[in-house]
Design a protein around this motif. Structure first.
Motif, PDB file in Angstrom:
ATOM      1  N   VAL A 159       0.830  -1.200   0.000  1.00  0.00           N
ATOM      2  CA  VAL A 159       0.000   0.000   0.000  1.00  0.00           C
ATOM      3  C   VAL A 159       0.861   1.245   0.000  1.00  0.00           C
ATOM      4  O   VAL A 159       0.558   2.242  -0.632  1.00  0.00           O
ATOM      5  CB  VAL A 159      -0.946   0.002   1.211  1.00  0.00           C
ATOM      6  N   GLY A 160       1.949   1.200   0.707  1.00  0.00           N
ATOM      7  CA  GLY A 160       2.802   2.372   0.815  1.00  0.00           C
ATOM      8  C   GLY A 160       3.980   2.293  -0.123  1.00  0.00           C
ATOM      9  O   GLY A 160       3.912   1.738  -1.204  1.00  0.00           O
ATOM     10  N   GLY A 161       5.082   2.832   0.295  1.00  0.00           N
ATOM     11  CA  GLY A 161       6.267   2.821  -0.528  1.00  0.00           C
ATOM     12  C   GLY A 161       7.454   3.272   0.289  1.00  0.00           C
ATOM     13  O   GLY A 161       7.314   3.745   1.434  1.00  0.00           O
ATOM     14  N   VAL A 162       8.643   3.108  -0.304  1.00  0.00           N
ATOM     15  CA  VAL A 162       9.849   3.482   0.388  1.00  0.00           C
ATOM     16  C   VAL A 162      10.736   4.250  -0.580  1.00  0.00           C
ATOM     17  O   VAL A 162      10.830   3.923  -1.754  1.00  0.00           O
ATOM     18  CB  VAL A 162      10.583   2.246   0.941  1.00  0.00           C
ATOM     19  N   CYS A 163      11.351   5.305  -0.102  1.00  0.00           N
ATOM     20  CA  CYS A 163      12.255   6.087  -0.928  1.00  0.00           C
ATOM     21  C   CYS A 163      13.646   5.459  -0.883  1.00  0.00           C
ATOM     22  O   CYS A 163      14.146   5.104   0.196  1.00  0.00           O
ATOM     23  CB  CYS A 163      12.328   7.527  -0.431  1.00  0.00           C
ATOM     24  N   VAL A 164      14.258   5.312  -2.048  1.00  0.00           N
ATOM     25  CA  VAL A 164      15.595   4.731  -2.126  1.00  0.00           C
ATOM     26  C   VAL A 164      16.522   5.758  -2.739  1.00  0.00           C
ATOM     27  O   VAL A 164      16.110   6.631  -3.523  1.00  0.00           O
ATOM     28  CB  VAL A 164      15.591   3.439  -2.962  1.00  0.00           C
ATOM     29  N   ASP A 165      17.807   5.674  -2.360  1.00  0.00           N
ATOM     30  CA  ASP A 165      18.804   6.597  -2.904  1.00  0.00           C
ATOM     31  C   ASP A 165      19.145   6.205  -4.335  1.00  0.00           C
ATOM     32  O   ASP A 165      19.235   5.025  -4.680  1.00  0.00           O
ATOM     33  CB  ASP A 165      20.075   6.557  -2.048  1.00  0.00           C
ATOM     34  N   CYS A 166      19.337   7.216  -5.194  1.00  0.00           N
ATOM     35  CA  CYS A 166      19.673   7.003  -6.603  1.00  0.00           C
ATOM     36  C   CYS A 166      21.106   7.464  -6.832  1.00  0.00           C
ATOM     37  O   CYS A 166      21.386   8.667  -6.855  1.00  0.00           O
ATOM     38  CB  CYS A 166      18.733   7.787  -7.513  1.00  0.00           C
ATOM     39  N   ALA A 167      22.008   6.512  -7.002  1.00  0.00           N
ATOM     40  CA  ALA A 167      23.419   6.827  -7.191  1.00  0.00           C
ATOM     41  C   ALA A 167      23.746   6.873  -8.677  1.00  0.00           C
ATOM     42  O   ALA A 167      24.588   6.134  -9.171  1.00  0.00           O
ATOM     43  CB  ALA A 167      24.281   5.798  -6.465  1.00  0.00           C
ATOM     44  N   ILE A 168      23.052   7.726  -9.404  1.00  0.00           N
ATOM     45  CA  ILE A 168      23.307   7.846 -10.853  1.00  0.00           C
ATOM     46  C   ILE A 168      23.457   9.314 -11.211  1.00  0.00           C
ATOM     47  O   ILE A 168      22.960  10.199 -10.508  1.00  0.00           O
ATOM     48  CB  ILE A 168      22.169   7.211 -11.694  1.00  0.00           C
ATOM     49  N   GLN A 169      24.179   9.556 -12.289  1.00  0.00           N
ATOM     50  CA  GLN A 169      24.342  10.901 -12.807  1.00  0.00           C
ATOM     51  C   GLN A 169      23.499  11.041 -14.082  1.00  0.00           C
ATOM     52  O   GLN A 169      23.558  10.201 -14.973  1.00  0.00           O
ATOM     53  CB  GLN A 169      25.817  11.177 -13.134  1.00  0.00           C
ATOM     54  N   CYS A 170      22.716  12.098 -14.171  1.00  0.00           N
ATOM     55  CA  CYS A 170      21.842  12.315 -15.326  1.00  0.00           C
ATOM     56  C   CYS A 170      22.235  13.618 -16.029  1.00  0.00           C
ATOM     57  O   CYS A 170      22.768  14.528 -15.411  1.00  0.00           O
ATOM     58  CB  CYS A 170      20.385  12.383 -14.891  1.00  0.00           C
ATOM     59  N   GLY A 171      21.913  13.704 -17.299  1.00  0.00           N
ATOM     60  CA  GLY A 171      22.225  14.911 -18.060  1.00  0.00           C
ATOM     61  C   GLY A 171      22.766  14.631 -19.444  1.00  0.00           C
ATOM     62  O   GLY A 171      23.140  15.562 -20.166  1.00  0.00           O
ATOM     63  N   GLU A 172      22.782  13.345 -19.843  1.00  0.00           N
ATOM     64  CA  GLU A 172      23.216  13.015 -21.194  1.00  0.00           C
ATOM     65  C   GLU A 172      22.146  13.461 -22.202  1.00  0.00           C
ATOM     66  O   GLU A 172      21.045  13.863 -21.838  1.00  0.00           O
ATOM     67  CB  GLU A 172      23.461  11.505 -21.315  1.00  0.00           C
ATOM     68  N   THR A 173      22.477  13.365 -23.480  1.00  0.00           N
ATOM     69  CA  THR A 173      21.534  13.730 -24.540  1.00  0.00           C
ATOM     70  C   THR A 173      20.222  12.963 -24.357  1.00  0.00           C
ATOM     71  O   THR A 173      20.225  11.753 -24.159  1.00  0.00           O
ATOM     72  CB  THR A 173      22.122  13.397 -25.923  1.00  0.00           C
ATOM     73  N   GLY A 174      19.133  13.694 -24.376  1.00  0.00           N
ATOM     74  CA  GLY A 174      17.827  13.074 -24.229  1.00  0.00           C
ATOM     75  C   GLY A 174      17.349  12.982 -22.800  1.00  0.00           C
ATOM     76  O   GLY A 174      16.237  12.492 -22.542  1.00  0.00           O
ATOM     77  N   GLU A 175      18.143  13.472 -21.859  1.00  0.00           N
ATOM     78  CA  GLU A 175      17.764  13.414 -20.447  1.00  0.00           C
ATOM     79  C   GLU A 175      17.552  14.836 -19.907  1.00  0.00           C
ATOM     80  O   GLU A 175      18.203  15.791 -20.355  1.00  0.00           O
ATOM     81  CB  GLU A 175      18.856  12.735 -19.627  1.00  0.00           C
ATOM     82  N   THR A 176      16.644  14.964 -18.946  1.00  0.00           N
ATOM     83  CA  THR A 176      16.366  16.277 -18.362  1.00  0.00           C
ATOM     84  C   THR A 176      17.419  16.690 -17.352  1.00  0.00           C
ATOM     85  O   THR A 176      17.487  17.863 -16.979  1.00  0.00           O
ATOM     86  CB  THR A 176      15.009  16.267 -17.648  1.00  0.00           C
ATOM     87  N   GLY A 177      18.212  15.746 -16.894  1.00  0.00           N
ATOM     88  CA  GLY A 177      19.185  16.028 -15.836  1.00  0.00           C
ATOM     89  C   GLY A 177      18.670  15.598 -14.477  1.00  0.00           C
ATOM     90  O   GLY A 177      19.414  15.668 -13.482  1.00  0.00           O
ATOM     91  N   GLU A 178      17.413  15.161 -14.381  1.00  0.00           N
ATOM     92  CA  GLU A 178      16.816  14.723 -13.128  1.00  0.00           C
ATOM     93  C   GLU A 178      16.609  13.210 -13.133  1.00  0.00           C
ATOM     94  O   GLU A 178      16.442  12.594 -14.197  1.00  0.00           O
ATOM     95  CB  GLU A 178      15.448  15.390 -12.921  1.00  0.00           C
ATOM     96  N   THR A 179      16.623  12.627 -11.955  1.00  0.00           N
ATOM     97  CA  THR A 179      16.237  11.215 -11.834  1.00  0.00           C
ATOM     98  C   THR A 179      14.718  11.140 -11.870  1.00  0.00           C
ATOM     99  O   THR A 179      14.011  12.055 -11.407  1.00  0.00           O
ATOM    100  CB  THR A 179      16.751  10.597 -10.530  1.00  0.00           C
ATOM    101  N   TYR A 180      14.214  10.060 -12.440  1.00  0.00           N
ATOM    102  CA  TYR A 180      12.767   9.885 -12.466  1.00  0.00           C
ATOM    103  C   TYR A 180      12.322   9.545 -11.048  1.00  0.00           C
ATOM    104  O   TYR A 180      13.006   8.806 -10.332  1.00  0.00           O
ATOM    105  CB  TYR A 180      12.376   8.774 -13.449  1.00  0.00           C
ATOM    106  N   PRO A 181      11.165  10.070 -10.572  1.00  0.00           N
ATOM    107  CA  PRO A 181      10.808   9.940  -9.150  1.00  0.00           C
ATOM    108  C   PRO A 181      10.344   8.544  -8.733  1.00  0.00           C
ATOM    109  O   PRO A 181      10.044   8.337  -7.550  1.00  0.00           O
ATOM    110  CB  PRO A 181       9.675  10.951  -8.988  1.00  0.00           C
ATOM    111  N   TYR A 182      10.300   7.577  -9.652  1.00  0.00           N
ATOM    112  CA  TYR A 182       9.914   6.211  -9.290  1.00  0.00           C
ATOM    113  C   TYR A 182      10.966   5.247  -9.838  1.00  0.00           C
ATOM    114  O   TYR A 182      11.533   5.454 -10.917  1.00  0.00           O
ATOM    115  CB  TYR A 182       8.541   5.843  -9.872  1.00  0.00           C
TER     116      TYR A 182
END
Length: 774
Positions: A159-182
Motif C-alpha cells: 500500500v505504501g512505498g519506500v524512498c531509495v537513494d539514486c546513485a546515478i548521474q543524469c544529463g546526457e543527450t535526451g535526459e532532463t538532468g533529473e532522476t525519475y521519481p519512481y
C-alpha cells in the motif's frame, strides 16, 4: 418517306437549321470569335488547326468536378491554416482540415476553430520539488509533486512505498538532468528522466535514445518495447509521439480515392462493410532506417547507392526511407528493411518469419518510390487513428522520372491503363502492386471504365480524353484502379537458362533479348536506368548534402508525400549509353503491346480497348460523327503512339463528322421487277497532299476524307480492253467500266459497298475516265 439528313459540308446545325459554318477564332472582333465566351469561363482561348477552342483554366482558376466554368482557386498559402493550427487539404479548392499533429482543439465544442499545440513536458517548467507527467494525444503535460526528496526515487511496496537513494548521474543527450521519481518495477534501480522525443532503452545499460532520429514521423522499432512495457516507469519515460493508423487510402492518377481498412481479419476495402474489429497499426521503422549512422554502417548490398551507369548519384538517406517505400535498384536491395529484396517483394507474400510483428503489416501495402508517394494524415476530428495515403505519381508532370526513348510518341503519359491481364491472385504477385484492389475479379483485367472527356473543341476533332487534358477526378465516380504496375515493371536481367520453366513464377526476370535495343520493334520492354539527381559538377551530391537536408537532390514532401523524397532522374536505355547485360536491374517501361485488341498490359488500344464490344463503343464515340452514324466512321489505334485513337471516314463518306455521302435512289435498272441502287460514290483523289500516309488503311485520319467527292448515277456498263478502247465483245484482259452522270451536290446517303465488304457484289475500280463522263 423522304427526309432531310444532316447538314452539308460547310454548314452547322443550329436549332434544326443549317447555317454556314464559321470557324471559331480567338480574334476579338472577327466573325466566330469565342474570346469573350472563353473569358467568361475563365479559360484561355487556344487557336487550333481547324478552329479555336476554350482551353485550360486561367492562372488562379480551376475547374471543380469537370465543370465548364472555372472558379477562383483557393490555395493553402492564402488560407492561413497554419495560424489556426490546422492541416490544409484539397487544393485547388483548399480548406482547413484536422488539427496539425501534436495539436488539439482549443474549444472542443466548437469544430473548425483554432487548434493549439498540445503541451509536452519540454514546453512547461515545473516548480522545485515537482516532476512532469506527459499527457496523451488529447491532453497537455502536467506537473506533479515528487514523492521523494531530490536524489531519491519511490519504490512501491504494498500500500505504501519506500524512498531509495539514486546513485546515478543524469544529463546526457535526451535526459532532463533529473532522476525519475519512481524506480523500475520491483527494483531499487533508478533511471534518468527522459526528454520529449526520447525513450529509456533498457537493452544493456539504461540510456535515452531518440524515438524518431531522422524526423520522418516513423518511430524506431526499438522504442516499441518501452512504449508497450509493463513497467510503469519505463513506459512513462517512452515519450514517443507514435502515429497510429487504422486504414490506408489509395489515390490513383485520376485523383480518385479508395479506403482499405486494417482489420483483424485482414485488409478490406471500406465499401465492403465494416471490420469485425479494426486492427490499428503503429508507424514503426527499423533502427537502420531511422539512424543515419546505422544506415551508413549497413551492408551496401541491402542499401546500395542509387547511381547511374556513369557513377552519378548518391545513397538514399534515412529520412527518405521507411517501412513502406522500396526502390528498384539492385537484385538484393532491401530499402524498407523487411528481410525481402525490393525486387522480389510482393503484396501476396507472407512476411519473413523473423520479421518483427510491428513491421509485418506494411509488407502487403509497400510501394516503389519511383511510382508512388506516401504520407501520414492525422486523425479526423473525433477519431483516434489516422490514415496513410499512398498516391500514384502522375505521368503528366516532370517529376515522373520514368519514360521512353525519343521517337516512341508522347501518348504514354496520358493513355488509359488497365490491370495487367496476367494478374492472378493465386500466383506470385511480383510486379502487380495494388492490382488486387482494381476490381473484385481474382484474375485478369478489370472492366474498363468509359473515357473521361473534355468537351469537343471543334467539329471534326477527336474529343480530348487523355489523362493530362481532362478535369479530374472523373465526375462518374467509377474507380479506375492503381494501374501503373501494368506500364512499369521492376525487372532483373538474367541469362536464359536462369528463367523458371513457368514464367509466372518469377515475372520480374527477363533476358537481354526481351529488352528494346532501338532496333527490334517486337521487343516490348525498355529498361530505365535511374539515379538520384545530383547537381552538375557534384556527381555524388557531396556538396548538395552538406547540411541536414540535401538542397536539390531531395524534395520536401507535401500533403501527399513523405517529409523528404529523393529527386530521381531516369534514362530510357537502348544499350547505347551502356550495354544491356545480365545483372542489370531497373524499371522496364512496357512499349505498346495491344495491337490485336486483346489487352495485355500498358496503354490500351483506344479503337478496340478489349474484347467487350460495349467498351469499344464508348471509346469509338470519341471520333467525330460516330454517335450520329457509326457505320460511316472507321479508325484504328495508332501503334506508333501508344494506341491513341485515329478516326476517319469510310471509303464512301467524307467531310467533318463523315456527314457527306451519295444519295440513295432505287430503280429497276434491268427490268426484272427488283429495285437496285442506281447511285454510287467515287472518291476522286484530289490534291497529292491528301494521299499517301495520310490516307493509309482505307481512310484519312481525324479530319475526314479530303479531296473531290463525286456522286455518280450509273448510266451504262461496258468493257475496257487492254488498249483502252471500248469493246463489248472482248472479255479477256479487260475490266468492266461503269459510266454515269454526276449529281449537282453531295447529300446524305448510304454506302453501296466498302472496299473490303464487296465479296457478294461488284467493286468499283478507280480509273481515269473523266473525259468520258457525260
Amino acid at each position: 418517306a423522304p427526309a432531310c439528313g444532316g447538314c452539308a459540308e460547310g454548314f452547322a446545325d443550329e436549332g434544326g437549321v443549317c447555317v454556314p459554318f464559321v470557324p471559331a477564332t480567338c480574334e476579338a472582333d472577327a466573325p466566330g470569335s469565342i474570346l469573350a465566351a472563353c473569358q467568361a469561363q475563365q479559360r484561355a482561348c487556344v487557336a487550333g488547326d481547324v478552329e479555336a477552342a476554350c482551353g485550360e483554366c486561367l492562372q488562379g482558376f480551376a475547374s471543380r468536378d469537370g465543370a465548364q466554368v472555372c472558379e477562383p482557386a483557393v490555395l493553402c498559402a492564402a488560407l492561413g491554416c497554419g495560424d489556426l493550427g490546422r492541416v490544409c487539404e484539397g487544393e485547388p479548392f483548399a480548406a482547413c482540415g484536422a488539427c496539425e499533429p501534436g495539436a488539439v482543439e482549443e474549444n472542443p465544442g466548437a469544430p473548425g476553430g483554432r487548434c493549439v499545440r498540445r503541451l509536452a513536458c519540454e514546453d512547461i517548467a515545473c516548480l522545485e520539488g515537482q516532476f512532469c507527467i506527459e499527457g496523451d494525444v488529447n491532453t497537455d503535460a502536467v506537473c506533479s509533486d515528487r514523492p521523494c526528496p531530490e536524489g531519491q526515487a519511490l519504490r512501491a511496496q504494498g500500500v505504501g512505498g519506500v524512498c531509495v537513494d539514486c546513485a546515478i548521474q543524469c544529463g546526457e543527450t535526451g535526459e532532463t538532468g533529473e532522476t525519475y521519481p519512481y524506480t523500475r518495477q520491483d527494483s531499487d534501480e533508478c533511471i534518468c528522466e527522459t526528454r520529449t522525443g526520447f525513450y529509456a532503452d533498457v537493452a544493456g545499460a539504461v540510456r535515452a535514445l531518440p524515438c524518431d532520429e531522422d524526423g520522418d514521423g516513423w518511430v524506431r522499432l526499438s522504442a516499441r518495447s518501452a512504449l508497450e512495457s509493463e513497467d510503469p516507469t519505463i513506459q512513462a519515460n517512452a515519450r514517443c509521439p507514435l502515429r497510429e493508423i487504422d486504414r490506408f487510402e489509395l489515390r490513383n492518377q485520376h485523383g480518385q480515392t479508395r479506403e482499405i481498412l486494417s482489420c483483424v481479419e485482414g485488409l478490406q476495402p471500406a465499401e465492403a462493410g465494416p471490420c469485425q474489429q479494426l486492427s490499428p497499426v503503429g508507424l514503426y521503422e527499423s533502427v537502420r532506417n531511422d539512424s543515419p549512422i546505422e544506415l551508413a554502417r549497413a551492408n551496401v548490398a541491402d542499401v546500395p547507392p542509387v547511381v547511374s551507369a556513369g557513377g552519378a548519384g548518391r545513397a538514399l538517406r534515412a529520412e527518405e526511407l521507411n517501412s513502406l517505400v522500396r526502390y528498384c535498384v539492385s537484385a538484393n536491395a532491401d530499402y524498407n528493411d523487411n528481410l525481402t529484396s525490393d525486387l522480389n517483394e510482393h503484396h501476396g507474400q507472407q512476411p519473413a518469419a523473423e520479421l518483427d510483428a510491428a513491421l509485418a503489416p506494411f509488407v502487403a501495402m509497400s510501394y516503389f518510390g519511383e511510382l508512388a508517394t506516401g504520407a501520414w494524415q492525422a486523425p479526423a476530428e473525433g477519431q483516434p487513428f489516422g490514415r496513410y495515403v499512398i498516391a500514384e505519381r502522375s505521368r503528366c508532370g516532370d517529376e515522373f522520372a520514368l519514360g521512353y526513348a525519343p521517337g516512341e510518341g508522347e501518348n504514354w503519359r496520358g493513355c488509359t491503363l488497365n490491370r495487367d491481364a496476367a494478374f492472378d491472385a493465386g500466383l506470385s504477385q511480383v510486379g502487380f502492386d495494388f492490382a488486387r484492389f482494381g476490381c473484385d475479379a481474382a484474375t485478369g483485367t478489370c472492366p474498363l471504365a468509359p473515357p473521361v472527356t473534355s468537351p469537343r473543341p471543334a467539329p471534326g476533332v477527336i474529343q480530348p480524353h487523355g489523362l493530362c487534358e481532362v478535369a479530374l477526378p472523373p465526375a462518374d465516380g467509377i474507380w479506375r484502379g492503381m494501374n501503373l504496375h501494368s506500364q512499369f515493371k521492376c525487372v532483373a536481367v538474367v541469362a536464359p537458362e536462369a528463367l523458371p520453366q513457368d514464367r509466372r513464377d518469377a515475372p520480374q526476370l527477363v533476358t537481354v533479348d526481351e529488352l528494346y535495343d532501338g532496333q527490334v520493334a517486337r521487343r516490348k520492354l525498355q529498361l530505365n536506368r535511374c539515379a538520384v539527381a545530383c547537381p552538375a559538377g557534384d556527381a555524388g551530391c557531396a556538396l548538395d548534402c552538406e547540411g541536414e537536408r540535401c538542397a536539390t537532390s531531395s524534395r520536401e514532401g507535401g500533403v501527399l508525400a513523405n517529409p523528404a523524397e529523393p529527386v530521381l532522374t531516369c534514362t530510357p536505355s537502348t544499350g547505347a549509353d551502356a550495354p544491356l547485360a545480365v545483372g542489370d536491374v531497373g524499371f522496364a517501361a512496357v512499349r505498346y503491346d495491344n495491337v490485336d485488341g486483346a489487352y495485355r498490359r500498358g496503354c490500351i488500344n483506344e479503337w478496340d480497348p478489349s474484347a467487350v464490344p460495349a467498351e469499344g463503343t464508348a471509346w469509338r464515340a470519341l471520333c467525330p460523327g460516330y454517335d450520329a452514324a457509326p457505320d460511316r466512321v472507321v479508325g484504328q489505334a495508332n501503334t506508333g503512339n501508344f494506341g491513341t485513337i485515329m478516326c476517319g471516314c469510310g471509303l464512301s463518306y467524307g467531310g467533318a463528322g463523315c456527314r457527306l455521302g451519295c444519295p440513295e435512289a432505287l430503280a429497276d435498272l434491268d427490268g426484272d421487277g427488283s429495285l437496285e441502287s442506281d447511285v454510287g460514290g467515287l472518291h476522286y483523289g484530289g490534291p497529292a497532299a491528301n494521299q499517301g500516309a495520310d490516307c493509309a488503311n482505307g481512310y484519312c485520319p481525324v479530319q475526314g476524307r479530303r479531296g473531290y467527292w463525286v456522286c455518280g448515277g450509273f448510266n451504262a456498263t461496258t468493257l475496257e480492253a487492254d488498249d483502252g478502247s471500248p469493246d463489248v465483245g472482248v472479255l479477256e484482259g479487260g475490266d468492266y467500266l461503269l459510266l454515269g452522270g454526276v449529281t449537282a451536290q453531295p447529300a446524305e446517303g448510304d454506302t453501296l459497298c466498302e472496299h473490303d465488304d464487296c465479296a457478294q457484289g461488284y467493286r468499283l475500280r478507280a480509273v481515269d475516265f473523266t473525259d468520258r463522263l457525260p
